[in-house]
Design an enzyme around this catalytic site. Sequence first.
Site, PDB file in Angstrom:
ATOM      1  N   ASN A   1       0.802  -1.267   0.009  1.00  0.00           N
ATOM      2  CA  ASN A   1       0.118   0.034  -0.047  1.00  0.00           C
ATOM      3  C   ASN A   1       0.730   1.317  -0.092  1.00  0.00           C
ATOM      4  O   ASN A   1       0.410   2.157  -0.687  1.00  0.00           O
ATOM      5  CB  ASN A   1      -0.838   0.189   1.093  1.00  0.00           C
ATOM      6  CG  ASN A   1      -0.335   0.046   2.608  1.00  0.00           C
ATOM      7  OD1 ASN A   1       0.702  -0.385   2.747  1.00  0.00           O
ATOM      8  ND2 ASN A   1      -1.069   0.732   3.397  1.00  0.00           N
TER       9      ASN A   1
ATOM     10  N   CYS B   1      -3.228   1.637   6.620  1.00  0.00           N
ATOM     11  CA  CYS B   1      -3.433   0.864   7.762  1.00  0.00           C
ATOM     12  C   CYS B   1      -4.247   1.591   8.747  1.00  0.00           C
ATOM     13  O   CYS B   1      -4.772   1.126   9.592  1.00  0.00           O
ATOM     14  CB  CYS B   1      -2.156   0.238   8.326  1.00  0.00           C
ATOM     15  SG  CYS B   1      -1.097   1.304   8.616  1.00  0.00           S
TER      16      CYS B   1
ATOM     17  N   GLU C   1       4.001  -4.956  12.245  1.00  0.00           N
ATOM     18  CA  GLU C   1       2.987  -3.723  12.163  1.00  0.00           C
ATOM     19  C   GLU C   1       1.874  -4.196  11.290  1.00  0.00           C
ATOM     20  O   GLU C   1       2.094  -4.376  10.314  1.00  0.00           O
ATOM     21  CB  GLU C   1       3.755  -2.517  11.616  1.00  0.00           C
ATOM     22  CG  GLU C   1       5.000  -1.891  12.106  1.00  0.00           C
ATOM     23  CD  GLU C   1       4.578  -1.039  13.269  1.00  0.00           C
ATOM     24  OE1 GLU C   1       3.481  -1.050  13.552  1.00  0.00           O
ATOM     25  OE2 GLU C   1       5.519  -0.632  13.953  1.00  0.00           O
TER      26      GLU C   1
ATOM     27  N   GLU D   1       8.080   1.418  16.213  1.00  0.00           N
ATOM     28  CA  GLU D   1       9.248   1.843  15.326  1.00  0.00           C
ATOM     29  C   GLU D   1       9.204   3.219  15.218  1.00  0.00           C
ATOM     30  O   GLU D   1       8.279   3.938  15.995  1.00  0.00           O
ATOM     31  CB  GLU D   1       8.745   1.250  13.752  1.00  0.00           C
ATOM     32  CG  GLU D   1       8.803  -0.152  13.585  1.00  0.00           C
ATOM     33  CD  GLU D   1       8.878  -0.706  12.216  1.00  0.00           C
ATOM     34  OE1 GLU D   1       8.461  -0.013  11.518  1.00  0.00           O
ATOM     35  OE2 GLU D   1       9.491  -1.723  12.041  1.00  0.00           O
TER      36      GLU D   1
END
Length: 483
Positions: A153, A285, A251, A464
């Site tokens: 994405n 996301c 993630e 992160e």
Amino acid sequence: MSVRTIQNWVGNREHPPAKGAYMDDFGPATGEVIARIPKSDAEDVDAAVTAAQAAMAGSWSQSTPAERADLCEAIADAIESRLDELAELESLDCGKPITTARTVDIPRAVANFRFFAGAVRHDETGCHDMGRSRLNYTLRRPLGVVGLITPWNLPLYLLSWKVAPALACGNAVVAKPSEMTPLTADALGAIVRDIGAPDGVFNLVHGLGPEVGAPLTEHPEVAAISFTGGTATGARVAAAAAPRFKKLSLELGGKNPTIVFDDADLDLAVEGAVRAGFTNTGQVCLCGSRLFVQRGIYDAFVERFTVAVQQLPAGDPSQPQTRVGALISAAHRDKVEGYIALAREEGGTLVAGGGRTAVPAALAGGYYVEPTVVTGLSANARCATEEIFGPVVTVHVFDDEEEVLRLANGVRYGLSASVWTTNLARAHRVSAALDCGMVWVNTWLLRDLRVPFGGMKDSGVGREGGAHSLEFYTEQRNICVTW
Ligand code: NAD
């Protein structure tokens, strides 16, 4: 259009797959084949890991933080100098609006390399004086070979989010980009070679998840895996990495609430909810795909929101005004359309969209779904709790804070949320009570690269960003000295 064949990158050289197998890369805007990519396997992963190990055994292991920061700056400069070309590649490969690629994706890749160059230049580690001639100090050491697995994405955006800190910390990388968006990763391989990076610090293996991602995750010489992708895949990666005691960052997916209180600035909230719902065609996301609106403003808000969504310029990703482009694949379009059909079955009303976007004949083979708004669904409906990852927002009414917190927290995901209110106390109270890694108040996706990025529950493990990335990509060694 000519169809290019790309190769893996191993030790700064283009490296054909060992078995000579290739697969098609489709352009979502037209559905046509735009490139052929290696259909690699464990043998190719092995070659890349060997090249990375050789880099770690050579001069790279003696590099200073300043030298590695210079390397990251050089990569950033090279990406910046090719911004238009890379944005076009990203838009072509991903079906994302060219303006998004030009103003978000590629500038962010530049920023990632610059940021982590700065981060290692300014990094400090601890020193603890115990008194009486006793001292503890801490060193950061690279992990060695790290495996980086990324989704389709935000291809270069997310790949660089991992490559930059990994290199800045002195590791050697084996990257596995999504098989659906290999082109800007390939361009990064050429950039790394062209700026004269040491051989083997950056390696790239293309192919399918089970054939490349799995052997990379399982490889005994790979010390850490940073994975961004879907929750089901993340579970597989975690299961493979755990018995090998690898460092692991996950993630994963999201189903993020946008919460609008009666006292919100309506103009800002409508604009923000549209952006949160439909940026990158709903394929971020962090997208706010569940919209909760307080009863007092529900009707007025939904009316304005619906009109704004209907006015979003949708269609041809190559047009600069386009805000909603194509979905990544035919299979993903079918999945999104399946959820729209399910929304009807679950009793929802489609107040915007629901069909396929009208596009010129040349784009008839592309994967387009209209920006879609569904009202009237229970907040527990499948469409309101499962990740659709497309241009579909469900809208729900709520009465008070307690109710909206129960609904917002009532899903398996916990990535992010946005809260719209002018009541300062409420903003803090609600933000603190949301079960997720990141909350935006009166904004959405305003990023500062120093802050912890990541989710809880089924949205991932670990953080992160800033010091958290330096932490992940290094092993800390404490040294206790007496004299
Ligand atoms: P995906 O899980 O299908 O694929 C991600 C990557 O994993 C790809 O490179 C794929 O080839 C690889 N892969 C597949 N099977 C594997 C296996 N068995 N072992 C190792 N690697 C394997 O995800 P996707 O469809 O590419 O991306 C969309 C998903 O990513 C959505 O769920 C979205 O929410 C999530 N995402 C999360 C974040 C975040 O920061 N939390 C950011 C972007 C996307």
